[in-house]
Design an enzyme around this catalytic site. Structure first.
Site, PDB file in Angstrom:
ATOM      1  N   CYS A 260       0.836  -1.201   0.000  1.00 54.75           N
ATOM      2  CA  CYS A 260       0.000   0.000   0.000  1.00 54.75           C
ATOM      3  C   CYS A 260       0.874   1.257   0.000  1.00 54.75           C
ATOM      4  CB  CYS A 260      -0.962  -0.035   1.194  1.00 54.75           C
ATOM      5  SG  CYS A 260      -2.298   1.177   1.109  1.00 54.75           S
TER       6      CYS A 260
ATOM      7  N   HIS B  43      -3.592  -5.109   0.184  1.00 54.03           N
ATOM      8  CA  HIS B  43      -3.103  -5.681   1.445  1.00 54.03           C
ATOM      9  C   HIS B  43      -3.181  -7.212   1.388  1.00 54.03           C
ATOM     10  CE1 HIS B  43      -2.689  -2.015   3.928  1.00 54.03           C
ATOM     11  NE2 HIS B  43      -3.576  -1.532   3.078  1.00 54.03           N
TER      12      HIS B  43
ATOM     13  N   GLU C  77      -1.757  -9.363   3.165  1.00 52.04           N
ATOM     14  CA  GLU C  77      -1.748  -9.996   4.490  1.00 52.04           C
ATOM     15  C   GLU C  77      -3.147 -10.333   4.991  1.00 52.04           C
ATOM     16  OE1 GLU C  77      -1.683  -5.485   5.466  1.00 52.04           O
ATOM     17  OE2 GLU C  77      -1.077  -6.841   3.855  1.00 52.04           O
TER      18      GLU C  77
END
Length: 542
Positions: A380, A514, A516
């Site tokens: 990001c 993102h 994750e």
């Protein structure tokens, strides 16, 4: 018919209700049941989207664009099921819904009160949309005794009487502190916590007792006697080396069996714990270790990077290595040479953030990774800064910066004013509200055929979760590509950059989304698996 399990917490906060709820859901899932997890947060914010990471920790984003509590990340990682906007609610959202109804005249002139209107709204949230599930697990945020939590506790008390018999149970997570001066675990805090819960009409069916050492049988019996629960329903919850050890530990203590017993379910389906046995074995039989530097802005509170920490661990599991994280506050590099901190690490990661503080330090770390050929992952904000770094240091674009930081003639990164979501154009004014106005949720991206990132994914069209208000300015794309930067991922309409990389670097990738948020212990995200694989290779060179 769905059955409801309400998880409350007592004595102190941060005992791990989210892990307890996720663990119990995983154990019921292992027995073949369909589970749903929900989180009820007592704060007055509509959602955590505008809250400081130091106050709240990570904001977990769902596929449908909800900004939610970080516990929903645990729910997804433990069960493998994606959460949505209906799995997290706050007092602020409840009050907003009620006030909107009152303004429309839906209450027909009635005096709007906490009981019944607020409690009815809470009950409506809890019981809606559960037809496809066997168990609904609802975690009540905060601690018993907090004034903010009272409407939620009253609502779940009412549900016990309104739903069919044996449809509701209460699990109370509490703490049994060890007093070293006398060498004893103390039951009194738990007794008082349960007393507080009973005073509002809720009697816990199961006590889940956190402790840092085994609880003697005499103390279990004492809790059973004074807290009015069966001795077998006093479950010890000992500290574990990792959160992924918890399901096997709670299963051995009989938590899932006790829950099914409380519902009167007999005989009970036999659990299939194979994948949890496998994950715990692999966690404790790693074959090496690597070190990565996370150059961040909120490193003082690790909860601000909860999903990132877990995704890194998942990448380590995929490569059979332990990943040590060196947390570095980005502002440090604005005063000191990053080389002394980064020359011995095997990878560098710059995570997402907002605002100018620490940005220059992160750019220094990115430059180090690019020039020294150290594996780099920018997420990001990290990708945006990687573009600013190449604009300044290779393209030599004067005053290259982000419009988020300052007014600049060369905004390499600028505010998004419009973007497509499900073929609908969404717009945002520069002076508009902050809450809920970002590009949120799952969006598609097209990866360049033959690019490094496309090879990592094994496909050219991906769907990833986003949370950002600023975007790399596509007007500078050609100029940056002339300097060796490859825009290897774009939005399907070709307007928004989604991924960047360098062809002449062993592993340098930045992504606007993102990754994750979609990593699981049983299914590590390919970017993290590949990144950690690159750090393993780097460890052989350092």
């Amino acid at each position: 018919m769905a059955r409801y399990i309400f998880i409350t917490g007592g004595v102190v906060s941060s005992l791990g209700k989210g892990i307890a709820a996720a663990t119990l859901a995983a154990l019921l899932q292992a027995r073949g049941y369909r589970v749903r997890l929900r989180k009820l947060d007592p704060y007055l914010n509509v959602d955590p989207g505008t809250m400081s990471p130091y106050q709240h920790g990570e904001v977990f984003v769902t596929d449908d664009g909800a900004e939610t509590d970080l516990d929903l990340g645990h729910y997804e990682r433990f069960t493998g099921h994606s959460a949505n906007s209906q799995d997290n609610i706050t007092t602020g959202r409840i009050y907003r819904n009620i006030i909107e109804r009152e303004r429309r005249g839906d209450y027909l002139g009635a005096t709007v009160q906490v009981i019944p209107h607020v409690t009815d709204e809470i009950k409506r949230f809890i019981t809606t949309g559960n037809e496809e599930f066997d168990f609904i697990l609802c975690e009540i945020g905060g601690t018993v005794g907090d004034i903010e939590a009272m409407p939620f506790l009253e609502a779940i008390r009412q549900l016990h009487n309104e739903l069919p018999r044996q449809s509701v149970i209460y699990v109370h997570l509490t703490l049994m502190p060890y007093i070293s001066s006398v060498g004893e675990l103390k039951t009194k805090p738990t007794q008082h916590s349960v007393k507080e819960l009973q005073s509002i009409g809720i009697s816990p069916d199961i006590l889940l007792v956190r402790a840092d050492r085994p609880i003697p049988e005499t103390e279990r019996c004492k809790l059973s006697l004074f807290c009015n629960v069966r001795p077998s329903a006093v479950i010890q919850a000992l500290n574990m080396p990792t959160i992924y050890d918890v399901p096997m530990a709670y299963h051995k203590e009989g938590l899932d069996s006790e829950v099914l017993c409380a519902f009167g379910i007999d005989p009970t389906p036999k659990p299939k714990m194979d994948r949890w046995e496998d994950i715990t074995y692999r966690i404790h039989h790693l074959e090496g270790e690597v070190t990565i530097a996370v150059v961040g802005k909120y490193t003082g509170l690790k909860d601000a990077y909860k999903s990132l920490i877990e995704a890194i661990a998942h990448g380590g599991l995929a490569n059979k290595v332990k990943v040590n994280i060196e947390w570095i506050e980005a502002e440090l590099f604005e005063k000191e040479d990053p080389a002394s901190y980064l020359q011995k690490v095997h990878g560098i990661l710059v995570p997402g953030a907002f605002g100018a503080r620490g940005a220059e330090g992160k750019i220094q770390a990115i430059q180090f990774a690019r020039e020294r050929k150290v594996p780099f992952l920018g997420i990001c904000f990290g990708m945006q800064l990687a573009c600013i770094e190449v604009a300044r240091n290779i393209a030599k674009i004067e005053n290259a910066s982000s419009s988020e930081f300052c007014e600049t003639k060369n905004p390499i990164v600028g505010l998004m004013t419009e973007w497509l979501k499900e073929d609908v154009l969404e717009k945002r004014a520069k002076c508009g509200n902050l809450g809920g106005t970002m590009r949120l949720g799952a969006f598609a991206a097209e990866l360049k055929e033959g690019s490094h990132i496309a090879k990592i994914y094994g496909m050219t069209r991906i769907l990833e979760r986003h949370r950002h208000r600023y975007e790399v300015n596509v007007d500078y794309k050609d100029k940056l590509e002339q300097c060796g930067l490859i825009f290897s991922g774009m939005s399907p309409d070709g307007v928004l950059p989604e991924a960047i990389e360098y062809a002449d670097h062993p592993w340098f990738i930045g992504v606007q989304y993102h990754p994750e948020l979609k990593s699981r212990p049983f299914d590590p995200h390919p970017l993290f698996s590949s990144f950690i694989e690159a750090t393993v290779e780097q460890s052989r060179l350092v």
